[in-house]
Design a protein around this motif. Structure first.
Motif, PDB file in Angstrom:
ATOM      1  N   GLY A  70      33.992  46.149  36.378  1.00 30.17           N
ATOM      2  CA  GLY A  70      34.807  45.069  36.928  1.00 30.17           C
ATOM      3  C   GLY A  70      34.599  43.759  36.197  1.00 30.17           C
ATOM      4  O   GLY A  70      35.556  43.018  35.935  1.00 30.17           O
ATOM      5  N   THR A  74      37.750  42.269  34.080  1.00 34.97           N
ATOM      6  CA  THR A  74      38.294  40.992  34.536  1.00 34.97           C
ATOM      7  C   THR A  74      38.183  39.929  33.452  1.00 34.97           C
ATOM      8  O   THR A  74      39.143  39.181  33.200  1.00 34.97           O
ATOM      9  N   VAL A 129      39.657  43.029  39.027  1.00 38.03           N
ATOM     10  CA  VAL A 129      39.164  42.332  40.223  1.00 38.03           C
ATOM     11  C   VAL A 129      38.938  43.319  41.367  1.00 38.03           C
ATOM     12  O   VAL A 129      37.955  43.205  42.117  1.00 38.03           O
ATOM     13  N   LEU A 130      39.832  44.284  41.522  1.00 34.13           N
ATOM     14  CA  LEU A 130      39.681  45.274  42.590  1.00 34.13           C
ATOM     15  C   LEU A 130      38.410  46.096  42.406  1.00 34.13           C
ATOM     16  O   LEU A 130      37.649  46.315  43.363  1.00 34.13           O
ATOM     17  N   GLY A 133      35.395  43.836  43.019  1.00 41.14           N
ATOM     18  CA  GLY A 133      35.190  43.618  44.444  1.00 41.14           C
ATOM     19  C   GLY A 133      34.514  44.799  45.108  1.00 41.14           C
ATOM     20  O   GLY A 133      33.596  44.630  45.927  1.00 41.14           O
ATOM     21  N   TRP A 134      34.958  46.009  44.748  1.00 41.03           N
ATOM     22  CA  TRP A 134      34.320  47.203  45.311  1.00 41.03           C
ATOM     23  C   TRP A 134      32.882  47.322  44.837  1.00 41.03           C
ATOM     24  O   TRP A 134      31.983  47.647  45.622  1.00 41.03           O
ATOM     25  N   LEU A 136      30.836  44.917  43.950  1.00 42.46           N
ATOM     26  CA  LEU A 136      30.017  43.905  44.615  1.00 42.46           C
ATOM     27  C   LEU A 136      29.638  44.327  46.025  1.00 42.46           C
ATOM     28  O   LEU A 136      28.523  44.068  46.493  1.00 42.46           O
ATOM     29  N   SER A 137      30.585  44.963  46.708  1.00 49.57           N
ATOM     30  CA  SER A 137      30.316  45.382  48.088  1.00 49.57           C
ATOM     31  C   SER A 137      29.432  46.627  48.160  1.00 49.57           C
ATOM     32  O   SER A 137      28.784  46.870  49.183  1.00 49.57           O
TER      33      SER A 137
END
Length: 270
Positions: A70, A74, A129-130, A133-134, A136-137
């Motif tokens: 990611g 990005t 970005v998607l 985001g995944w 990071l979570s």
């Protein structure tokens, strides 16, 4: 400062022209962005397929590889959106249309960078970005303020490093005049390289992409600090925070190469 302001104004006007042209056919634009999103997403699908057979890649689990992916996708997407059209320079020099840019009262670099501005490249950024985001979570990280702030710094600094590569590649085209694929090997190839953990590569190769062509500072080095993993080359911990300095340092030789190439240009003679 006035020169920088003029360059930004030139870039904005040319990019705005291409955006207005693109948005004339809105349905086509939406389909193109969606297609770009799907095509770029196949890179991560390949990684998912690998992890369907293994639990880790070079000792890195899927969530951490997704974090690397990611960040790289990005950062590169931002550079590709803003400077990705630099590869048209070789074609312009061959057909003589580059000469028209030289006689305009506007910075040449800004004109070339904004030439054929492709808003469809937002698909690549969205996909990156998607996944980021995944990632990071999903990563198991003890988040601190320094780690949280380091994530956007990585994205911006990585984007600047890739922009410098686009400019340096364009400068090389003054010499080769048909070197778009050589440029792509370092830009598109670089982002693909950074989507995988550094532990899958040999140390000699890692030294090259850390100290010679510092792509490692896009994500590998700072991400190792965030994920609390040792970088294979045993760099000091403070190296994770040097990405902005590395990005600024990359801009200097890229700018000098561009100026040298521009001064050496002698037109096509046609």
């Amino acid at each position: 400062m006035s020169g920088a302001g003029e360059a930004l104004r030139t870039y904005r006007l040319i990019a705005g022209m291409w955006i207005r042209s693109t948005m004339t056919y809105r349905a086509s634009f939406v389909v193109t962005v969606f297609g770009n999103l799907l095509v770029t997403g196949l890179d991560f699908v390949a990684i998912l397929l690998m992890f369907s057979q293994v639990d880790s890649l070079g000792g890195w689990p899927l969530a951490e590889v997704a974090f690397l992916y990611g960040l790289s996708a990005t950062a590169f997407g931002l550079a590709d959106l803003t400077f990705g059209s630099m590869d048209v320079l070789g074609g312009r020099m061959r057909d003589g249309s580059f000469d028209t840019l030289l006689v305009r009262p506007a910075p040449v670099l800004a004109q070339v960078a904004a030439d054929h501005f492709a808003l469809r490249r937002l698909g690549r950024i969205t996909q990156g970005v998607l996944v980021l985001g995944w990632g990071l979570s999903a990563v198991d990280v003890d988040w601190t303020l320094a780690k949280v702030l380091l994530v956007p710094v990585m994205v911006v600094s990585g984007g600047v490093i890739f922009c410098a590569l686009f400019v340096a590649g364009a400068a090389f085209q003054f010499l080769a005049q048909d070197a778009a694929e050589v440029q792509n090997a370092f830009t598109y190839g670089g982002t693909t390289l950074l989507q995988y953990p550094p532990t899958v590569f040999g140390k000699d190769f890692l030294r090259g992409v850390t100290f010679m062509l510092p792509l490692a500072f896009v994500n590998w080095v700072p991400a190792a600090y965030v994920l609390e993993r040792p970088y294979p080359l045993d760099l000091p911990q403070w190296a994770a925070f040097t990405s902005p300095l590395v990005a600024a340092a990359c801009c200097v030789p890229a700018g000098l190469a561009w100026r040298a190439g521009l001064r050496s240009y002698r037109s096509t003679g046609s």
